[in-house]
Scaffold this motif. Structure first.
Motif, PDB file in Angstrom:
ATOM      1  N   ILE A 142       0.572  -1.565  -0.139  1.00  0.00           N
ATOM      2  CA  ILE A 142       0.442   0.172   0.050  1.00  0.00           C
ATOM      3  C   ILE A 142       0.567   1.451   0.012  1.00  0.00           C
ATOM      4  O   ILE A 142       1.418   1.412   0.741  1.00  0.00           O
ATOM      5  N   SER A 143       1.322   1.845  -0.739  1.00  0.00           N
ATOM      6  CA  SER A 143       1.927   2.942  -1.462  1.00  0.00           C
ATOM      7  C   SER A 143       1.022   4.265  -0.227  1.00  0.00           C
ATOM      8  O   SER A 143       0.215   4.299  -0.011  1.00  0.00           O
ATOM      9  N   ALA A 173      -1.509   6.281  -1.561  1.00  0.00           N
ATOM     10  CA  ALA A 173      -3.042   5.352  -1.839  1.00  0.00           C
ATOM     11  C   ALA A 173      -3.634   6.737  -0.225  1.00  0.00           C
ATOM     12  O   ALA A 173      -5.102   6.526  -0.703  1.00  0.00           O
ATOM     13  N   TYR A 184      -9.603   6.391  -1.606  1.00  0.00           N
ATOM     14  CA  TYR A 184      -9.269   6.415   0.024  1.00  0.00           C
ATOM     15  C   TYR A 184      -9.475   6.790   1.058  1.00  0.00           C
ATOM     16  O   TYR A 184     -10.444   6.587   2.212  1.00  0.00           O
TER      17      TYR A 184
END
Length: 649
Positions: free
Chosen positions: A59-60, A63, A69
C-alpha cells in the motif's frame, strides 16, 4: 466520611493491586490501558514489517491521499462514530451502581491480552492455525485444574485436562458428551469381544462401571493396541468403533443392548436450563433429565439417595449427578461432598455414574480456598476477614471439588474477562481420547504420547471447530498476572464476599427500618456474592399484588434504552421463588415472613414469588478512597422509591 468505612490508609492488604486491575468506574486507569494497547499495536506492526523486510509495502503512501481511500476512511469513521454513540446506551456494568446480572468491569490483563492478540487472529482449532495459543489453552486448563484441586502435573498419567468454550452452556454439553462416551465405552469393548481385557460379564455391569474404572479401560485399550501388530490394530480398532455409541447412535446402540435403558441425568431443580438443552442436543431427550428437590435452595441429598435407590432397583442407569456451585438465581452452593459420597456408595453397589459440578458462577471462589502452593487452606484460614463465610457446608463442598469427575467454570463471570470464555475441566485427561474426531485437512498423524502434544489438534476433542485464540490469551495472561490462589486472584472474590456480607447486614437493617412500609426478607443467607431480597407492601396478603409491586420496583432498576442511562440511580435484576423448588416448608416460611397468604399462589401470576436479585461483583461497592458506600446509597434510594411507589398507589 461514612462511619462504617475505614480511612484510606487503613485499607486492607492488596487494595492497590485491585486498583491496578481494572479500567475503573471513572476510567481512572485509561492511561495505563492506552499505553498497553498502543505499545503492543506498534509491536504487532513491527512484527509484520520484519516478517520479510525485503518485501516492499503493498500500500503506497500516496494511496492515503486518493479520493477513494479518503471516502472509504470517511465512511468507516462515520459508522464507527455511530456505533460508539449507540453503545453509550449499553448497560453500565463497570459502575458500582450496577448490581444486577453476573457482569462487572473487566480485568486489564485479560482485556489488554485479548486486544493484543486479536490482530494475529489465531484459530484454536489446531496448532496449524494457532501455534502459540493452542498451547496456552492447554495451560489454562491446567491452571483451572489446580484451582479446583485436580491433578495438574502433565507428567502424571491421571493429570486433568481443560479447555475453553464460548460459555458455560457449551461446557455443560461437553460434560454430557464425555460422560456418555465414557459410560458406553466398556459396553463397546465387551460387544466387540476384545481379548485380554477384563470386563464385567454382562452389559449392565459394563454400563455401570465407575468413571475411574472406565477411564482405566481406555488406557488399557490404548496399551493393548500399541502392542498389537499393525493388521490386528486396524482390525480391532474397526470392530470397537462399530460398537461404540458414537458410531451406532443412541437408537441402534440401545436396540443392540435391550437390557439397557437410556441413562438419566440427575440435577437440582435450580440447575441452569442448559442441562435441558444439552439432553435434547445429545439425543437423550428432556425426559431423561430428572430434577431433584431442594432443601434451602441446595440439592436435597436425601432425595438424591432415594432417587438412586429407585434407579438401582429398576435398573435405570444414571449418566451424571449434577451439583451447582453458585446457582444462577441465588448463588447457593450444593453439597458437592454429599453428591460425591453418594457416587462412591452406589458405585460399590453396581450403579456407576459421574459427578459434574456446574460452577459457571462460583468456580473462581475456589481461589479463596487455595494456598499459593495449590494446597487446600483450612476453614479457619479461609474465614479470616469474613463475618460468616464460608459456612461449614460451603467449605466441605468446595473441598470436595477435586473428587468430582468434571467441572464447568466461566472466566467471563467471576473471572472478570470478556465474553465468551467458559471452560470445561475433567479430572482425568485419559478419558478425553474417546472424544477424538478425524479431519485430515486439520489433524495430521497419530496422537503424540506427551500430554501437550496430544492436544495440539484441539479441535479433535472439543465441541467447537474454529474458536478464538485471543480469548484464550486473555484468560491465560490474567491467570499468570493473578495466580489462582487466595493471595492473588482471591483478592477479588474476597472483596465480593465482604460486599455481600455488608449488603446482607444492611438488608436486615433496612427490613427493620421499613417495617411499617413494606415487609422485607432475605430468603436465604448468601453462600457467595448474590443476595436476593423479597418485598411486600405492608398489609398486603396477595402474592399477585406483591409480584406487581416488585415489577414496578424493577422497572425503575432495569436498563431502558429509551431513556438516558443517567436517569437511573442503580441497576438491578429480578428472579423468582417457585414452590416446587422451595418445598412446602420453605414456601410457608418465606410467605409467612412477608405476610403473604400461601393460598394466593394459585392466583393470576401467583405460581411463583418475584424477588429482587443483587450480584455484588464490583470491587468498589465500598469506595474507601472517597468514603462512599454504594450499598448504603442503594438502600437509601430503594427506600425513597418504595415510599414514592406506594404513595402513587
Amino acid at each position: 466520611m461514612n462511619a462504617q468505612l475505614k480511612a484510606p490508609e487503613a485499607a486492607s492488604d492488596g487494595r492497590h493491586t485491585v486498583d491496578a486491575c481494572f479500567l475503573g468506574p471513572y476510567g481512572e486507569n485509561d492511561t495505563l490501558l492506552e499505553k498497553l494497547v498502543v505499545e503492543f499495536l506498534r509491536d504487532h506492526v513491527y512484527w509484520r514489517r520484519n516478517f520479510h523486510p525485503e518485501d516492499p509495502p503493498a500500500i503506497s503512501t500516496a494511496a492515503a491521499q486518493h479520493p477513494e481511500y479518503l471516502a472509504f476512511e470517511a465512511r468507516m469513521r462515520r459508522e464507527l462514530h455511530q456505533l460508539s454513540a449507540a453503545l453509550k446506551k449499553s448497560v453500565p456494568f463497570h459502575s458500582p451502581r450496577y448490581i444486577g446480572h453476573m457482569a462487572s468491569d473487566l480485568l486489564l490483563p485479560g482485556l489488554a491480552a485479548q486486544i493484543l492478540t486479536l490482530p494475529y487472529n489465531p484459530n484454536n482449532v489446531s496448532e496449524d492455525a494457532a501455534p502459540v495459543t493452542v498451547e496456552l489453552e492447554v495451560q489454562v486448563g491446567l491452571q483451572l485444574a489446580r484451582m479446583l484441586g485436580y491433578v495438574h502435573d502433565p507428567a502424571r498419567p491421571d493429570c486433568a485436562f481443560g479447555h475453553l468454550t464460548s460459555g458455560g452452556t457449551v461446557a455443560n454439553y461437553q460434560a454430557l458428551r464425555l460422560a456418555l462416551a465414557l459410560k458406553a465405552f466398556p459396553v463397546a469393548l465387551q460387544a466387540a469381544g476384545v481379548p485380554d481385557i477384563v470386563l464385567p460379564e454382562d452389559a449392565w455391569g459394563a454400563f455401570n462401571l465407575a468413571p475411574r474404572e472406565s477411564t482405566l479401560l481406555v488406557e488399557q485399550w490404548q496399551q493393548w493396541l500399541a502392542q498389537a501388530s499393525p493388521a490386528d490394530r486396524r482390525l480391532w480398532q474397526a470392530r470397537v468403533r462399530e460398537e461404540r455409541i458414537e458410531q451406532r447412535g443412541l437408537a441402534d446402540f440401545f436396540a443392540a443392548h435391550p437390557t439397557l435403558q437410556v441413562p438419566k441425568v440427575l440435577a437440582p431443580i435450580t440447575a441452569h436450563y442448559s442441562w435441558s438443552k444439552g439432553c435434547k442436543l445429545l439425543g437423550l431427550g428432556r425426559a431423561q433429565l430428572e430434577l431433584l428437590p431442594e432443601r434451602g435452595m441446595r440439592v436435597d441429598t436425601d432425595a438424591l439417595e432415594e432417587t438412586l435407590e429407585r434407579c438401582l432397583r429398576e435398573q435405570q442407569p444414571v449418566l451424571l449427578a449434577v451439583a451447582v456451585m453458585g446457582t444462577t438465581e441465588y448463588g447457593t452452593v450444593d453439597p458437592i461432598d454429599g453428591v460425591v459420597a453418594a457416587r462412591e456408595r452406589f458405585a460399590a453397589r453396581g450403579l456407576g455414574f459421574g459427578v459434574h459440578v456446574d460452577a459457571a458462577w462460583g468456580g473462581y471462589l475456589a481461589t479463596l480456598f487455595r494456598n499459593e502452593d495449590g494446597s487446600l487452606r483450612t476453614r479457619d484460614e479461609v474465614a479470616s476477614g469474613f463475618t460468616a463465610f464460608p459456612s461449614p457446608d460451603v467449605y466441605a463442598a468446595v473441598a470436595a471439588l477435586g473428587d468430582t469427575d468434571s467441572v464447568t467454570v466461566d472466566p467471563h463471570k467471576l473471572g472478570y474477562l470478556p465474553y465468551g470464555a467458559g471452560a470445561f475441566i475433567c479430572r482425568d485427561h485419559r478419558a478425553v481420547a474417546l472424544l477424538s474426531e478425524e479431519a485430515d485437512y486439520v489433524f495430521h498423524g497419530d496422537a503424540p504420547k506427551d500430554y501437550l502434544g496430544r492436544y495440539r489438534s484441539l479441535g479433535q476433542f472439543i465441541p467447537e471447530g474454529s474458536k478464538s485464540g485471543a480469548a484464550v490469551a486473555g484468560v491465560y495472561v490474567t491467570h499468570k498476572v493473578l495466580p489462582l490462589d487466595h493471595a492473588h486472584f482471591g483478592l477479588l472474590p474476597a472483596q465480593t464476599i465482604r460486599s455481600a456480607e455488608a449488603f446482607h447486614a444492611r438488608a436486615l437493617r433496612f427490613a427493620e427500618e421499613m417495617a411499617g412500609v413494606v415487609r422485607a426478607v432475605v430468603p436465604f443467607p448468601p453462600d457467595s456474592n448474590l443476595v436476593c431480597f423479597a418485598l411486600n407492601p405492608a398489609g398486603n396478603r396477595d402474592v399477585a399484588a406483591a409480584n406487581a409491586f416488585v415489577r414496578r420496583v424493577h422497572d425503575e432498576l432495569r436498563c431502558d434504552p429509551r431513556q438516558p442511562l443517567q436517569n437511573k440511580q442503580f441497576f438491578g435484576s429480578v428472579t423468582t421463588l417457585r414452590p416446587e423448588a422451595l418445598g412446602e416448608e420453605e414456601t410457608h416460611r418465606i410467605l409467612d415472613a412477608l405476610g403473604l397468604d400461601v393460598a394466593t399462589l394459585d392466583g393470576e401470576g401467583g405460581d411463583k414469588l418475584m424477588i429482587l436479585r443483587h450480584t455484588l461483583m464490583n470491587p468498589y461497592l465500598i469506595d474507601r478512597e472517597n468514603g462512599i458506600s454504594y450499598i448504603d446509597l442503594y438502600f437509601d434510594h430503594l427506600a425513597a422509591r418504595l415510599r414514592a411507589l406506594l404513595a402513587k398507589g
